[in-house]
Design a protein around this motif. Structure first.
Motif, PDB file in Angstrom:
ATOM      1  N   GLN A  23      23.854  80.308 -41.589  1.00  0.00           N
ATOM      2  CA  GLN A  23      24.054  79.790 -42.934  1.00  0.00           C
ATOM      3  C   GLN A  23      23.597  80.752 -44.018  1.00  0.00           C
ATOM      4  OE1 GLN A  23      25.775  77.032 -43.322  1.00  0.00           O
ATOM      5  NE2 GLN A  23      25.840  76.731 -41.080  1.00  0.00           N
ATOM      6  N   ASP A  24      22.675  81.653 -43.705  1.00  0.00           N
ATOM      7  CA  ASP A  24      22.215  82.581 -44.740  1.00  0.00           C
ATOM      8  C   ASP A  24      23.220  83.728 -44.894  1.00  0.00           C
ATOM      9  OD1 ASP A  24      21.759  83.684 -42.318  1.00  0.00           O
ATOM     10  OD2 ASP A  24      19.681  84.255 -42.655  1.00  0.00           O
ATOM     11  N   SER A  25      22.989  84.560 -45.877  1.00  0.00           N
ATOM     12  CA  SER A  25      23.935  85.634 -46.185  1.00  0.00           C
ATOM     13  C   SER A  25      23.906  86.716 -45.122  1.00  0.00           C
ATOM     14  CB  SER A  25      23.592  86.248 -47.556  1.00  0.00           C
ATOM     15  OG  SER A  25      22.272  86.801 -47.535  1.00  0.00           O
ATOM     16  N   ARG A  26      25.094  87.219 -44.818  1.00  0.00           N
ATOM     17  CA  ARG A  26      25.250  88.276 -43.826  1.00  0.00           C
ATOM     18  C   ARG A  26      26.097  89.393 -44.442  1.00  0.00           C
ATOM     19  NH1 ARG A  26      21.751  87.902 -39.443  1.00  0.00           N
ATOM     20  NH2 ARG A  26      21.179  85.704 -39.359  1.00  0.00           N
ATOM     21  N   PRO A  27      25.990  90.624 -43.868  1.00  0.00           N
ATOM     22  CA  PRO A  27      26.775  91.715 -44.459  1.00  0.00           C
ATOM     23  C   PRO A  27      28.270  91.446 -44.425  1.00  0.00           C
ATOM     24  CG  PRO A  27      25.068  92.582 -43.021  1.00  0.00           C
ATOM     25  CD  PRO A  27      25.077  91.088 -42.830  1.00  0.00           C
ATOM     26  N   LEU A  28      28.732  90.769 -43.346  1.00  0.00           N
ATOM     27  CA  LEU A  28      30.161  90.509 -43.181  1.00  0.00           C
ATOM     28  C   LEU A  28      30.381  89.011 -43.218  1.00  0.00           C
ATOM     29  CD1 LEU A  28      30.856  93.009 -40.246  1.00  0.00           C
ATOM     30  CD2 LEU A  28      31.212  93.391 -42.694  1.00  0.00           C
ATOM     31  N   THR A  29      31.074  88.535 -44.197  1.00  0.00           N
ATOM     32  CA  THR A  29      31.314  87.104 -44.343  1.00  0.00           C
ATOM     33  C   THR A  29      32.815  86.839 -44.310  1.00  0.00           C
ATOM     34  OG1 THR A  29      31.314  87.305 -46.761  1.00  0.00           O
ATOM     35  CG2 THR A  29      29.209  86.776 -45.698  1.00  0.00           C
ATOM     36  N   GLY A  30      33.146  85.568 -44.402  1.00  0.00           N
ATOM     37  CA  GLY A  30      34.555  85.186 -44.460  1.00  0.00           C
ATOM     38  C   GLY A  30      35.230  85.329 -43.105  1.00  0.00           C
ATOM     39  N   ALA A  31      36.400  85.989 -43.121  1.00  0.00           N
ATOM     40  CA  ALA A  31      37.230  86.091 -41.918  1.00  0.00           C
ATOM     41  C   ALA A  31      36.674  87.067 -40.897  1.00  0.00           C
ATOM     42  CB  ALA A  31      38.637  86.506 -42.304  1.00  0.00           C
ATOM     43  N   TRP A  32      35.623  87.775 -41.208  1.00  0.00           N
ATOM     44  CA  TRP A  32      35.037  88.692 -40.233  1.00  0.00           C
ATOM     45  C   TRP A  32      34.564  87.949 -38.969  1.00  0.00           C
ATOM     46  CZ3 TRP A  32      35.463  93.746 -40.112  1.00  0.00           C
ATOM     47  CH2 TRP A  32      35.756  94.437 -41.278  1.00  0.00           C
ATOM     48  N   ALA A  33      34.209  86.708 -39.088  1.00  0.00           N
ATOM     49  CA  ALA A  33      33.746  85.936 -37.913  1.00  0.00           C
ATOM     50  C   ALA A  33      34.862  85.761 -36.881  1.00  0.00           C
ATOM     51  CB  ALA A  33      33.202  84.592 -38.349  1.00  0.00           C
ATOM     52  N   LEU A  34      36.121  85.904 -37.345  1.00  0.00           N
ATOM     53  CA  LEU A  34      37.223  85.728 -36.405  1.00  0.00           C
ATOM     54  C   LEU A  34      37.379  86.914 -35.452  1.00  0.00           C
ATOM     55  CD1 LEU A  34      39.945  84.241 -38.791  1.00  0.00           C
ATOM     56  CD2 LEU A  34      38.380  83.028 -37.260  1.00  0.00           C
ATOM     57  N   GLY A  58      30.900  91.591 -23.809  1.00  0.00           N
ATOM     58  CA  GLY A  58      30.592  90.318 -24.436  1.00  0.00           C
ATOM     59  C   GLY A  58      29.227  90.317 -25.104  1.00  0.00           C
ATOM     60  N   THR A  59      28.239  90.962 -24.470  1.00  0.00           N
ATOM     61  CA  THR A  59      26.910  91.050 -25.078  1.00  0.00           C
ATOM     62  C   THR A  59      26.965  91.834 -26.385  1.00  0.00           C
ATOM     63  OG1 THR A  59      25.899  90.948 -22.893  1.00  0.00           O
ATOM     64  CG2 THR A  59      24.536  91.775 -24.687  1.00  0.00           C
ATOM     65  N   LEU A  60      27.670  92.941 -26.388  1.00  0.00           N
ATOM     66  CA  LEU A  60      27.809  93.731 -27.613  1.00  0.00           C
ATOM     67  C   LEU A  60      28.566  92.939 -28.685  1.00  0.00           C
ATOM     68  CD1 LEU A  60      28.678  97.223 -26.061  1.00  0.00           C
ATOM     69  CD2 LEU A  60      26.463  96.428 -26.926  1.00  0.00           C
ATOM     70  N   THR A  61      29.572  92.180 -28.248  1.00  0.00           N
ATOM     71  CA  THR A  61      30.327  91.368 -29.210  1.00  0.00           C
ATOM     72  C   THR A  61      29.454  90.282 -29.812  1.00  0.00           C
ATOM     73  OG1 THR A  61      32.352  91.773 -27.941  1.00  0.00           O
ATOM     74  CG2 THR A  61      32.383  89.926 -29.490  1.00  0.00           C
ATOM     75  N   LEU A  62      28.576  89.669 -28.990  1.00  0.00           N
ATOM     76  CA  LEU A  62      27.685  88.641 -29.513  1.00  0.00           C
ATOM     77  C   LEU A  62      26.690  89.228 -30.511  1.00  0.00           C
ATOM     78  CD1 LEU A  62      26.895  85.638 -29.292  1.00  0.00           C
ATOM     79  CD2 LEU A  62      25.233  86.292 -27.545  1.00  0.00           C
ATOM     80  N   VAL A  63      26.205  90.428 -30.237  1.00  0.00           N
ATOM     81  CA  VAL A  63      25.309  91.092 -31.186  1.00  0.00           C
ATOM     82  C   VAL A  63      26.047  91.376 -32.499  1.00  0.00           C
ATOM     83  CG1 VAL A  63      23.969  93.183 -31.619  1.00  0.00           C
ATOM     84  CG2 VAL A  63      23.876  92.077 -29.381  1.00  0.00           C
ATOM     85  N   ALA A  64      27.308  91.835 -32.395  1.00  0.00           N
ATOM     86  CA  ALA A  64      28.092  92.091 -33.609  1.00  0.00           C
ATOM     87  C   ALA A  64      28.350  90.807 -34.376  1.00  0.00           C
ATOM     88  CB  ALA A  64      29.409  92.760 -33.230  1.00  0.00           C
ATOM     89  N   ASP A  65      28.453  89.666 -33.655  1.00  0.00           N
ATOM     90  CA  ASP A  65      28.703  88.391 -34.311  1.00  0.00           C
ATOM     91  C   ASP A  65      27.543  87.983 -35.212  1.00  0.00           C
ATOM     92  OD1 ASP A  65      30.438  86.017 -34.566  1.00  0.00           O
ATOM     93  OD2 ASP A  65      28.748  84.972 -33.629  1.00  0.00           O
ATOM     94  N   GLN A  66      26.343  88.524 -34.955  1.00  0.00           N
ATOM     95  CA  GLN A  66      25.185  88.174 -35.784  1.00  0.00           C
ATOM     96  C   GLN A  66      25.283  88.777 -37.176  1.00  0.00           C
ATOM     97  OE1 GLN A  66      23.165  85.856 -34.336  1.00  0.00           O
ATOM     98  NE2 GLN A  66      24.739  86.115 -32.729  1.00  0.00           N
ATOM     99  N   PHE A  67      26.149  89.733 -37.377  1.00  0.00           N
ATOM    100  CA  PHE A  67      26.320  90.328 -38.700  1.00  0.00           C
ATOM    101  C   PHE A  67      27.387  89.591 -39.510  1.00  0.00           C
ATOM    102  CE2 PHE A  67      24.574  93.667 -36.048  1.00  0.00           C
ATOM    103  CZ  PHE A  67      23.566  94.189 -36.857  1.00  0.00           C
ATOM    104  N   THR A  68      28.013  88.573 -38.905  1.00  0.00           N
ATOM    105  CA  THR A  68      28.981  87.732 -39.601  1.00  0.00           C
ATOM    106  C   THR A  68      28.380  86.344 -39.782  1.00  0.00           C
ATOM    107  OG1 THR A  68      30.073  86.894 -37.622  1.00  0.00           O
ATOM    108  CG2 THR A  68      30.803  89.032 -38.466  1.00  0.00           C
ATOM    109  N   SER A  69      29.175  85.462 -40.332  1.00  0.00           N
ATOM    110  CA  SER A  69      28.688  84.081 -40.481  1.00  0.00           C
ATOM    111  C   SER A  69      28.612  83.347 -39.143  1.00  0.00           C
ATOM    112  CB  SER A  69      29.607  83.308 -41.437  1.00  0.00           C
ATOM    113  OG  SER A  69      30.959  83.352 -40.971  1.00  0.00           O
ATOM    114  N   GLY A  70      29.162  83.930 -38.060  1.00  0.00           N
ATOM    115  CA  GLY A  70      29.034  83.385 -36.717  1.00  0.00           C
ATOM    116  C   GLY A  70      29.935  82.202 -36.449  1.00  0.00           C
ATOM    117  N   SER A  71      30.142  81.969 -35.131  1.00  0.00           N
ATOM    118  CA  SER A  71      30.981  80.838 -34.719  1.00  0.00           C
ATOM    119  C   SER A  71      30.424  80.262 -33.425  1.00  0.00           C
ATOM    120  CB  SER A  71      32.433  81.271 -34.520  1.00  0.00           C
ATOM    121  OG  SER A  71      33.208  80.196 -33.997  1.00  0.00           O
TER     122      SER A  71
END
Length: 422
Positions: A23-34, A58-71
């Motif tokens: 919920q807090d601000s991340r460097p990549l927001t919006g459609a980046w989570a897709l 998958g582990t690297l992708t999950l780490v990258a997901d932390q820089f987005t709003s996440g899903s």
């Protein structure tokens, strides 16, 4: 493919309604989570064919997901990839991944607490364990159960295969035993019949023909009795011994179901087979056996002698040894009637060093008169009988000290109880 499609579709729905894991601000927001979501859905299609690659990417992708709003869909698909990596990966990977995820689960909260001194960061460790250690442990348990089930199936198949092999061996052994018994019980009588019938046909003499026919009849009746005893053993129909429970073993249970209504041998109209199958013959019956051989071999110039060197010839021997010794003597006498030159056939018994030695010697050479053909099955049967008792057997021509050649059959049978089988 279904899991990947369901994960991607569910993630799109969550993104469309604005549900995010961060919920807090991340460097990549919006459609980046897709983007991480799409990569994770693509990895789901490789979860069984390339489990090690999917868990690393998958582990690297999950780490990258932390820089987005996440899903939440990305996280759930990662747990499935971690589960599949243990379940479908190599045995070494299945052992390493649970331990690795356990260390990560412990190391993450410790590192965060030392960096950010707040107790709520411990929830990150719990979350890490839920998405990594939990699925890895579940995959290990399922894999162990599957391996145990496969091992049990293989053991069952091997047990069934061994049981089938044992059954076939038992059937073959029983058929061989029946063949030996049939040969030894009947061959003696049929050989005498063949020899004397040939003599009756070749010699135009009324007295010789009558004597030959008398011997033929006796051996026919006795051979029939032996056959009926063997059939009784095979049928095992109780004490009556007949195929339908008749009192005399005849085909219709009548009082005179023999071959000619006579009294001899209990098979042609006498008392019949009222006592069921006969017991296995013993060495005490050798005198009768030799007396019959003398009758059958008189026309061929053969004499028969028994030399029992046992210290106590009434001493009871194991039943398999008694039967084997009797059958060896019986078959040797049959062979002598077929092939021996005129002279004396000697049967010698001796007990030495815990073994019963059976020795049958017969003259070897040309003989006058008819001969009965041989098939060689008798020697095979004798050798098999001795082998079943772990004994020693030899048969062949031997030159004696005076230069004469004899045919010698020698069998050494252990007399210890429990040695060999019947």
């Amino acid at each position: 493919m279904l899991i990947a499609a369901a994960g991607l579709l569910g993630g799109l729905v969550l993104w469309a309604v604005g549900l995010h894991t961060i919920q807090d601000s991340r460097p990549l927001t919006g459609a980046w989570a897709l983007l991480p979501m799409g990569v994770m859905a693509g990895l789901e299609t490789l979860r069984r064919t390339a489990p090690r690659t999917t868990v690393v990417v998958g582990t690297l992708t999950l780490v990258a997901d932390q820089f987005t709003s996440g899903s939440l869909a990305t996280v759930l698909m990662f747990t499935d990839i971690m589960y599949a990596a243990v379940l479908y990966g190599t045995p070494a990977a299945a052992r390493r991944i649970p331990w690795t995820t356990a260390l990560v689960t412990v190391a993450v909260p410790i590192g965060l607490v030392s960096w950010i001194p707040r107790t709520d960061v411990l929830l990150v460790g719990v979350f890490t364990g839920l998405i990594s250690f939990g699925p890895a442990t579940t995959g290990a348990l399922v894999r162990n159960h599957r391996d145990a089930a496969e091992a049990a199936r293989l053991r069952a198949e091997q047990t069934a295969l061994l049981a089938e092999m044992d059954r076939r061996q038992a059937v073959l052994a029983e058929r061989a035993r029946m063949a030996r018994e049939l040969h030894d019980m009947v061959a003696n009588h049929l050989s005498a019949i063949a020899i004397h019938s040939t003599a009756a046909l070749s010699l135009d003499d009324e007295a010789t023909t009558r004597d030959a026919l008398s011997v033929i009849r006796v051996n026919s009746v006795e051979g029939l009795a032996e056959m009926r005893r063997l059939i009784g053993l095979l049928r095992d129909n109780g004490p009556d011994g007949g195929p339908d429970g008749g009192p005399d073993g005849g085909p219709d249970g009548g009082p005179d179901s023999g071959t000619d209504g006579g009294p001899d041998s209990g098979t042609d109209g006498g008392a019949g087979n009222k006592t069921g199958p006969a017991a296995a013959p013993t060495l005490r019956a050798l005198d009768t056996l030799l007396a019959q051989a003398r009758t059958n071999g008189a026309s061929s110039g053969l004499g028969f002698a028994l030399d029992d060197l046992r210290q106590d010839n009434a001493l009871a021997l194991p039943t398999p040894v008694e039967l084997a010794a009797y059958r060896i003597v019986q078959e040797s006498l049959t062979n002598a009637l077929k092939h021996a030159a005129p002279g004396t056939v000697t049967v010698r018994l001796a007990c030495t060093a815990g073994a019963l030695t059976v020795r049958v010697s017969s003259p070897l050479g040309d003989r006058p008169g008819p001969r009965a053909p041989g098939s060689g099955a008798g020697l095979i049967g004798m050798r098999e009988r001795v082998a079943l008792l772990d004994g020693e057997f030899e048969a062949g021509p031997v030159t004696t000290g005076d230069g004469t050649t004899i045919w010698l059959v020698r069998a050494e049978l252990p007399v210890a109880e429990g040695s060999g089988t019947a």
